[in-house]
Design an enzyme around this catalytic site. Sequence first.
Site, PDB file in Angstrom:
ATOM      1  N   ASP A 396       0.860  -1.183   0.000  1.00 37.46           N
ATOM      2  CA  ASP A 396       0.000   0.000   0.000  1.00 37.46           C
ATOM      3  C   ASP A 396       0.903   1.242   0.000  1.00 37.46           C
ATOM      4  OD1 ASP A 396      -2.220   1.781   0.446  1.00 37.46           O
ATOM      5  OD2 ASP A 396      -3.301   0.147   1.420  1.00 37.46           O
ATOM      6  N   ASP A 510      -5.865   3.261  -7.116  1.00 35.18           N
ATOM      7  CA  ASP A 510      -6.803   3.575  -6.043  1.00 35.18           C
ATOM      8  C   ASP A 510      -7.180   5.058  -6.131  1.00 35.18           C
ATOM      9  OD1 ASP A 510      -8.277   3.315  -3.723  1.00 35.18           O
ATOM     10  OD2 ASP A 510      -6.549   3.302  -2.373  1.00 35.18           O
ATOM     11  N   GLU A 513     -11.739   8.102  -8.116  1.00 31.42           N
ATOM     12  CA  GLU A 513     -13.109   8.555  -8.393  1.00 31.42           C
ATOM     13  C   GLU A 513     -13.156   9.914  -9.124  1.00 31.42           C
ATOM     14  OE1 GLU A 513     -12.847   5.397  -5.808  1.00 31.42           O
ATOM     15  OE2 GLU A 513     -12.074   7.393  -5.340  1.00 31.42           O
ATOM     16  N   ARG A 592     -10.257   0.857  -8.372  1.00 34.38           N
ATOM     17  CA  ARG A 592     -11.393   1.057  -7.464  1.00 34.38           C
ATOM     18  C   ARG A 592     -12.585   1.665  -8.209  1.00 34.38           C
ATOM     19  NH1 ARG A 592     -10.689   4.120  -1.768  1.00 34.38           N
ATOM     20  NH2 ARG A 592     -10.914   6.008  -3.039  1.00 34.38           N
ATOM     21  N   ASP A 608     -13.121  -0.376   0.503  1.00 33.24           N
ATOM     22  CA  ASP A 608     -12.662  -0.384   1.897  1.00 33.24           C
ATOM     23  C   ASP A 608     -13.731  -0.945   2.830  1.00 33.24           C
ATOM     24  OD1 ASP A 608     -10.329   0.694   0.985  1.00 33.24           O
ATOM     25  OD2 ASP A 608     -10.847   2.758   1.480  1.00 33.24           O
ATOM     26  N   HIS A 666      -6.394  -8.315   2.521  1.00 34.75           N
ATOM     27  CA  HIS A 666      -5.823  -6.972   2.695  1.00 34.75           C
ATOM     28  C   HIS A 666      -6.405  -6.338   3.939  1.00 34.75           C
ATOM     29  CE1 HIS A 666      -4.358  -2.989   1.937  1.00 34.75           C
ATOM     30  NE2 HIS A 666      -5.503  -2.505   1.511  1.00 34.75           N
TER      31      HIS A 666
END
Length: 926
Positions: A396, A510, A513, A592, A608, A666
């Site tokens: 990450d 990630d 959006e 994502r 998440d 994860h």
Amino acid sequence: MKSYQKLTTTQPAACQVEEEGAAPTPSGHGKLAPWWVGSGLLVAAVLLSAITVWVLRQVSGGWLGPAAPPKCLLVPESHRFDCYPERRVVVTQELCESRGCCFIQSPPPAEGKQGVPWCFYPPDFPSYSLESLNQTALGMVGLLVRREKAYYPRDIEKLRLDVEFETDTRLHIKITDASNPRYEVPLDVPRVMKRAENPIYSLNFSWNPFGVLLQRKATGTVLLNTTVAPLIFADQFLQISTSLPSKFLYGLGEHRGSLLHSLDWNTLTLWARDVSPTESFNLYGAHPFYLLMEEGGNAHGVFLLNSNAMEVALQPAPGLTWRTIGGVLDFYIFLGPDPSMVIQQYQQVIGFPAMPPLWALGFHLCRWGYGSSNGTWQTVRAMRNYQIPQDGQWNDIDYMDGYRDFTLDSQKFASLPSLVEDLHRHGQRYVMILDPGISSTSPHGSYWPFDEGLRRGLFLNTSQGQPLIGQVWPGFTAFADFSNPDTHQWWLENLQHFYAHVPFDGLWIDMNEPSNFMDGSEDGCPPGELDSPPYTPAVLGDSLSAKTVCASAKQKVSVHYNLHNLYGLMEAKATASALIKIRGKRPFIISRSTFPSQGRYSGHWLGDNRSHWKDMCYSIPGLLSFSLFGIPLVGADICGFSGSTSEELCTRWMQLGAFYPFARNHNTQNEKAQDPTAFSPAARTAMKDVLLTRYSLLPFLYTLFHRAHLQGDTVARPLFFEFPWDVATWELDRQFLWGRSLLVTPVLEPGVDSVTGYVPQGTWYDFYTGSSVNSSGETLKMSAPLEHLNLHIREGSILPTQKPGTTTEVTRGNPLRLIVALSSNATAWGDLFWDDGESLNTFEKGNYSYVVFNVTQNIFTSTVLHASTEATKVTIGTLSIFGVQKPPSKVLLNGQEKPFSYLDNQVLTVSDLGMSLSQGFSLQWL
């Protein structure tokens, strides 16, 4: 011998786990509701509605307020289409009637529910009329005219209607401004050259008011009837409603909830948003596509090709309303007629998913908070020490220097290049995270990604033309504009620079959006109708800029108002292109944020989630929904991302997660480790065993992905896809299938040693033992101790499996074991796709093997339909045949007698076959 207990009740409603309450129960099976066509009402509905209103008025003591006009009283509650959908507004009679609509108050709904709209359209509300309709080579073109203005600004008076009969099972209907060009989604869609000759649908129009009436020819079922409410087409408010032929509707992502949507006044918002998966929120991706089951088992799908902020309102009529605030109304309708064919037809428009590398289907491990490359390495070594399968090790954002993309923490992650080298030596792969927010605060000349992006003009700009600055993990950031082809080149160069130090194998994109810790930017957002449109759909935060960038931000192709929902797709496209150029092999990307056609470039994880039983349960409808969306490479964070898992939860979740198409464990920082090595020997062994089961099934899973890539088959599949005539399967989302053959029934509740599951009609075989269970379509109680996951093979199937190793690289060199599950008439079929597991376009180039297996009249045959050198490197070692009714006297392999074993549960096993996969053979039992 496995024992099953037949139950008279059905499965529990979706994800009713005691820790966090129950999910809304989906609508039950029901007859089609009466419907009004055009401006008329069916007599039964009229009488029922009028009586209901009169009774309510008496018992409520005047709750309903002043008497409404008769035309309003006669509209049944379930058929009231909302005329005042604005949230955070108390709709008064005065406000409602100012729009020319009916106002009838209803009793307030239960908490969390929306309830019957108080303000709704009367049957005679002005709409468009169809003024002309002319034939074209592909269909029709028409002119729609609105004589009276609707109530949103910049109403468009004249619209163009384009109809194309694209195929016998696909219809394309597009409505746009007749005079001025409008933004349209920059998505490559197929262009047909001739009109369909024998469509299985019939299309008619209502001229005044304008409406589309679409029917399935074979049954007469009305699939669309848009006369039920007025068409509104203003510059920033587009709305069209339709009746639905049943209440069994799926899709419309990305949301958290049951697979089957509730039509009880349920509004689904599509606007990409960074938020932990929560019921009723708009989540990371936008997928304006639904699948609907019709009475009798037929299915159809509808896709609205529109990327603007949108909501879809569902109501119990049953009916549906599309509301979007930009673009055009560009519909594709897919006629199936079965659900699998609907999804194939949808992907013929948006594109089939990419073929993943074989290693992508192995087990992946990650956490935020390893703390260092040595800490990461320690986990890898522990996994190897216990011989637990693992293909991918991930990091990450803690590997970065100050959370900045394309950097490495030179203190804590100095040994990362050595770790990656070690992974590669052991046949394993390395995947790292990247975010689209580029730090903007480093001294000039010290951070090339920002300096060069700024010099080339590759970031989102404010309406004033300056880079829009928001805030993400590294602090203040600019956002890459992936709609600009030049950004793709810059992205590639950044990745090349980093790859020279850390030769990664895949990328995890990630926060795309895009996510922003601010609302809009460091300066907020300017006034205007992009950031404050006349109508804002029911987005979380009540603003288009909530935790993202300003809608008015400028991008190369258009404003962010139009492109927001495409951001993750455009980044995935740039990333896939870069990985191909850097590695020369199939790219592996997990994103994502997603949009239709994403499957061509990446997979997806469900975001998440939390370490709760309910989150594990909801992951099944999540992965099944993405199967519908053409993104088969999907999974959830196994054992949960946030919060602290328990040993029991993590064991059960590893069992379920081993059957996610994309399997990754994860978790977050500052929580205890949850990789398999962190638990007791019993739990660790259970986790290892189920991963070995997954690895044994890789040939089967890989073949399913080939079929997805080739023709749009689903990988993880709802039961109703295979049993569409069985209405008991239509609501099931606590079980799923791999392909048509393997039924997965996980434990989703704490403290139990059994599980309830539906077993569709036919003979099913226990995967591990071969013992059979015959079902007439029943709910069964199955034994499920903590170390056991229930898996059943469907009769008539042949599953290619393999002796599992600790990596896909080791596994693919091991002998194959073919599992034959005989049908009641002693037949079976299966297939296997085999290539080198990583080269680009192996099918398209012919560099693959394809083998078909068949059983009939006690003879198994393996037929090689296409061969490559890869197939010469693997052998078929064992044949296990389930359901052999009586002990054979002998077994012949290519006519030569062969030793065998036969068990009381009717399992015939022939070992030491030693047959090359590249050579056909036959095996007969007498």
